[in-house]
Design an enzyme around this catalytic site. Structure first.
Site, PDB file in Angstrom:
ATOM      1  N   CYS A 209     -19.618  -6.138   3.302  1.00 49.52           N
ATOM      2  CA  CYS A 209     -18.949  -4.897   3.687  1.00 49.52           C
ATOM      3  C   CYS A 209     -17.652  -4.837   2.896  1.00 49.52           C
ATOM      4  O   CYS A 209     -17.036  -5.873   2.648  1.00 49.52           O
ATOM      5  CB  CYS A 209     -18.667  -4.909   5.194  1.00 49.52           C
TER       6      CYS A 209
ATOM      7  N   CYS B  34     -19.668   2.266   8.108  1.00 48.68           N
ATOM      8  CA  CYS B  34     -18.939   1.638   9.207  1.00 48.68           C
ATOM      9  C   CYS B  34     -17.703   2.501   9.418  1.00 48.68           C
ATOM     10  O   CYS B  34     -16.850   2.592   8.528  1.00 48.68           O
ATOM     11  CB  CYS B  34     -18.563   0.211   8.815  1.00 48.68           C
TER      12      CYS B  34
ATOM     13  N   ARG C 289     -18.391  -2.075  17.504  1.00 45.02           N
ATOM     14  CA  ARG C 289     -17.634  -3.339  17.345  1.00 45.02           C
ATOM     15  C   ARG C 289     -16.367  -3.350  18.178  1.00 45.02           C
ATOM     16  O   ARG C 289     -15.527  -2.451  18.079  1.00 45.02           O
ATOM     17  CB  ARG C 289     -17.276  -3.586  15.872  1.00 45.02           C
TER      18      ARG C 289
ATOM     19  N   CYS D  71       0.190   4.944   6.929  1.00 40.34           N
ATOM     20  CA  CYS D  71      -0.478   4.785   8.231  1.00 40.34           C
ATOM     21  C   CYS D  71       0.483   4.060   9.199  1.00 40.34           C
ATOM     22  O   CYS D  71       0.872   2.914   8.944  1.00 40.34           O
ATOM     23  CB  CYS D  71      -1.778   4.003   8.067  1.00 40.34           C
TER      24      CYS D  71
ATOM     25  N   CYS E  12       0.837  -1.201   0.000  1.00 40.33           N
ATOM     26  CA  CYS E  12       0.000   0.000   0.000  1.00 40.33           C
ATOM     27  C   CYS E  12       0.876   1.257   0.000  1.00 40.33           C
ATOM     28  O   CYS E  12       1.842   1.331   0.760  1.00 40.33           O
ATOM     29  CB  CYS E  12      -0.922  -0.007   1.226  1.00 40.33           C
TER      30      CYS E  12
ATOM     31  N   CYS F 255     -16.706  -9.142   5.350  1.00 39.69           N
ATOM     32  CA  CYS F 255     -16.047  -7.852   5.104  1.00 39.69           C
ATOM     33  C   CYS F 255     -14.792  -8.061   4.275  1.00 39.69           C
ATOM     34  O   CYS F 255     -13.886  -8.794   4.693  1.00 39.69           O
ATOM     35  CB  CYS F 255     -15.645  -7.194   6.414  1.00 39.69           C
TER      36      CYS F 255
ATOM     37  N   CYS G 220       0.115   0.358  10.350  1.00 37.36           N
ATOM     38  CA  CYS G 220      -0.348  -0.683   9.422  1.00 37.36           C
ATOM     39  C   CYS G 220       0.754  -1.549   8.821  1.00 37.36           C
ATOM     40  O   CYS G 220       1.697  -1.048   8.198  1.00 37.36           O
ATOM     41  CB  CYS G 220      -1.151  -0.036   8.293  1.00 37.36           C
TER      42      CYS G 220
HETATM   43  N1  SAM Z   1      -6.739   0.436   3.001  1.00 38.97           N
HETATM   44  C1  SAM Z   1      -8.043   0.702   3.434  1.00 38.97           C
HETATM   45  C2  SAM Z   1      -8.119   1.890   4.358  1.00 38.97           C
HETATM   46  O1  SAM Z   1      -7.126   2.261   4.966  1.00 38.97           O
HETATM   47  O2  SAM Z   1      -9.206   2.452   4.480  1.00 38.97           O
HETATM   48  C3  SAM Z   1      -8.765  -0.469   4.064  1.00 38.97           C
HETATM   49  C4  SAM Z   1      -8.054  -1.412   4.985  1.00 38.97           C
HETATM   50  S1  SAM Z   1      -7.381  -0.733   6.479  1.00 38.97           S
HETATM   51  C5  SAM Z   1      -6.436  -2.071   7.023  1.00 38.97           C
HETATM   52  C6  SAM Z   1      -8.785  -0.608   7.552  1.00 38.97           C
HETATM   53  C7  SAM Z   1      -8.565  -0.153   8.965  1.00 38.97           C
HETATM   54  O3  SAM Z   1      -7.963  -1.192   9.718  1.00 38.97           O
HETATM   55  C8  SAM Z   1      -7.693   1.034   9.225  1.00 38.97           C
HETATM   56  O4  SAM Z   1      -8.304   2.248   8.978  1.00 38.97           O
HETATM   57  C9  SAM Z   1      -7.378   0.874  10.698  1.00 38.97           C
HETATM   58  O5  SAM Z   1      -8.349   1.528  11.491  1.00 38.97           O
HETATM   59  C10 SAM Z   1      -7.463  -0.634  10.908  1.00 38.97           C
HETATM   60  N2  SAM Z   1      -6.116  -1.186  11.196  1.00 38.97           N
HETATM   61  C11 SAM Z   1      -5.126  -1.397  10.315  1.00 38.97           C
HETATM   62  N3  SAM Z   1      -4.022  -1.875  10.923  1.00 38.97           N
HETATM   63  C12 SAM Z   1      -4.321  -1.977  12.235  1.00 38.97           C
HETATM   64  C13 SAM Z   1      -3.594  -2.385  13.385  1.00 38.97           C
HETATM   65  N4  SAM Z   1      -2.328  -2.779  13.310  1.00 38.97           N
HETATM   66  N5  SAM Z   1      -4.223  -2.382  14.581  1.00 38.97           N
HETATM   67  C14 SAM Z   1      -5.505  -1.956  14.675  1.00 38.97           C
HETATM   68  N6  SAM Z   1      -6.237  -1.547  13.621  1.00 38.97           N
HETATM   69  C15 SAM Z   1      -5.660  -1.541  12.419  1.00 38.97           C
HETATM   70 FE1  SF4 Z   2      -2.888   1.233   3.313  1.00 34.25          FE
HETATM   71 FE2  SF4 Z   2      -2.926   0.124   5.707  1.00 34.25          FE
HETATM   72 FE3  SF4 Z   2      -3.280   2.738   5.482  1.00 34.25          FE
HETATM   73 FE4  SF4 Z   2      -5.220   1.026   4.601  1.00 34.25          FE
HETATM   74  S1  SF4 Z   2      -4.529   1.315   6.718  1.00 34.25           S
HETATM   75  S2  SF4 Z   2      -4.406   2.840   3.555  1.00 34.25           S
HETATM   76  S3  SF4 Z   2      -3.929  -0.661   3.910  1.00 34.25           S
HETATM   77  S4  SF4 Z   2      -1.399   1.608   4.939  1.00 34.25           S
END
Ligand code: SAM
Ligand code: SF4
Ligand code: DTB
Length: 359
Positions: free
Chosen positions: A147, A207, A279, A76, A72, A116, A79
């Protein structure tokens, strides 16, 4: 300072919130008061509000699948799927429709009512969306709720998913507007609100929630929930994630949030968005069953079920079944899916999503 910003006594805030009437005019002080209130008062009020809208012994059950993993471009800090961090994650291209539907069917057989699909995109390409639309149709044909969480989407993309029968779109604000820049720099808080508006305008259920344990302060948690609660319509589903710390990500090694503070966040979400599903989302593998139990008592009524979240572990399905049995919790019935589709499930209807108050 306006009158609305005057400091509030927690007791009056809790008494009002405990009535369970959805509101969209939360002041910063009121939201913060929930995070300072005596724990027992807070949880009692949250459970009281919960019972105004839901059967207190019923929990909605969703299963997650990562349909496109890793690589990606976003940054973030929590992530494991960001291409910027070396987390050892194996990346995978967008899955074939038939494989996704086979997993959805397996999830249904294990008792999930919502499937989802998550993809590590900044935003999906229209070509990828063609395939995802087929997945959405297939999940719906299985009789499950669908979802998707695919990053930022424009109005046309949201419309396409709505036409295919998508039930929910997940897009989290993750944290408060103030703290947001410490976590993500590649897209703005406003970008997230814009996607939420596109999804809402397309008629999809929203959501939207965030993460606790990223080094934020209580006030940031209160502000995050205030942003959600003061939207014109509350998100129908509010995932509260506890940070899953992944080696290689910038937030690995962050001081974990105290369980009581996590439960507080669940209770505050319940009180501020009383008719929404809250949730107890990522992070349950690192949580004791006692903490999870307190989360249910504080008004959590949805979980991810199945051994995996997107890329990290979730409690084994057998353990969750045993926990539900111990607590006398029933998975939310499949019929609720149809009730919601028929429109009884408007999160702000008088008696909440699809049913009357608890016995
Ligand atoms: N890439 C898309 C986005 O960012 O909207 C969808 C997938 S992203 C993994 C969805 C959500 O998962 C993130 O916004 C975050 O809130 C949650 N998430 C991701 N990594 C996480 C982690 N290590 N611990 C807790 N929540 C996490
Ligand atoms: Fe990409 Fe992870 Fe951020 Fe979603 S949460 S945009 S998968 S880096
Ligand atoms: C949400 O709020 N949490 C889910 C879902 N929405 C997409 C994702 C949690 C991901 C946890 C880290 C992982 O497994 O990669």
């Amino acid at each position: 300072m306006s009158l609305a910003d005057q400091p509030s006594d927690h007791r009056s805030v809790l008494n009002r919130a405990g009535e369970g009437q959805p509101r969209h005019d939360w002041t910063a002080e009121e939201a913060r008061a929930l995070f300072e209130a005596p724990f027992n008062d807070l949880v009692f009020a949250a459970q009281t509000a919960h019972r105004k809208h839901f059967d207190a012994n019923e929990v909605q059950v969703s299963t997650l699948l990562s349909i496109k993993t890793g690589a990606c471009p976003e940054d973030c800090a929590y992530c494991p799927q960001s291409a910027r961090y070396d987390t050892g994650l194996e990346k995978e291209k967008l899955m074939d429709v038939s494989l996704v539907l086979a997993q959805a069917k397996a999830a249904k057989e294990k008792g999930a009512t919502r499937f989802c699909m998550g993809a590590a995109y900044r935003s999906p390409t229209d070509k990828h969306l063609d395939r995802i639309v087929e997945m959405i149709r297939g999940v719906r044909e299985l009789g499950m709720e669908s979802c998707a969480t695919l990053g930022m989407v424009n109005r046309e993309q949201a419309d396409r998913m709505a036409e295919a029968g998508l039930d929910y779109y997940n897009h989290n604000i993750d944290t408060s507007e103030d703290f947001y820049g410490d976590i993500i720099t590649t897209r703005t808080f406003q970008d997230r609100l814009d996607t939420l508006a596109n999804v809402r305008d397309a008629g999809l259920n929203v959501c939207c929630g965030g993460i606790v344990g990223m080094g934020e302060e209580k006030g940031h948690r209160a502000d995050m929930l205030r942003t959600l609660a003061n939207l014109e319509t509350h998100p129908e589903s509010v995932p509260i994630n506890q940070l899953v710390q992944v080696p290689g990500t910038p937030l690995d090694g962050e001081e974990p949030v105290h369980p009581v503070e996590f439960v507080r966040t669940i209770a505050a979400a319940r009180l501020m968005m009383p008719a929404s599903h809250v949730r107890l989302s990522a992070g349950r593998t690192d949580m004791s069953e006692e903490t999870q139990t307190l989360c249910f008592l504080a008004g959590a009524n949805s979980i991810f079920y199945g051994d995996k979240l997107l890329t990290t572990e979730n409690p084994e399905a057998d353990r969750d079944r045993a926990l539900f049995q111990r607590l006398g919790i029933r998975p939310e019935k499949v019929e609720r899916v149809e009730e919601r589709r028929e429109g009884c499930g408007n999160a702000e209807s008088a008696d909440g999503p699809g049913h009357a108050a608890a016995s």
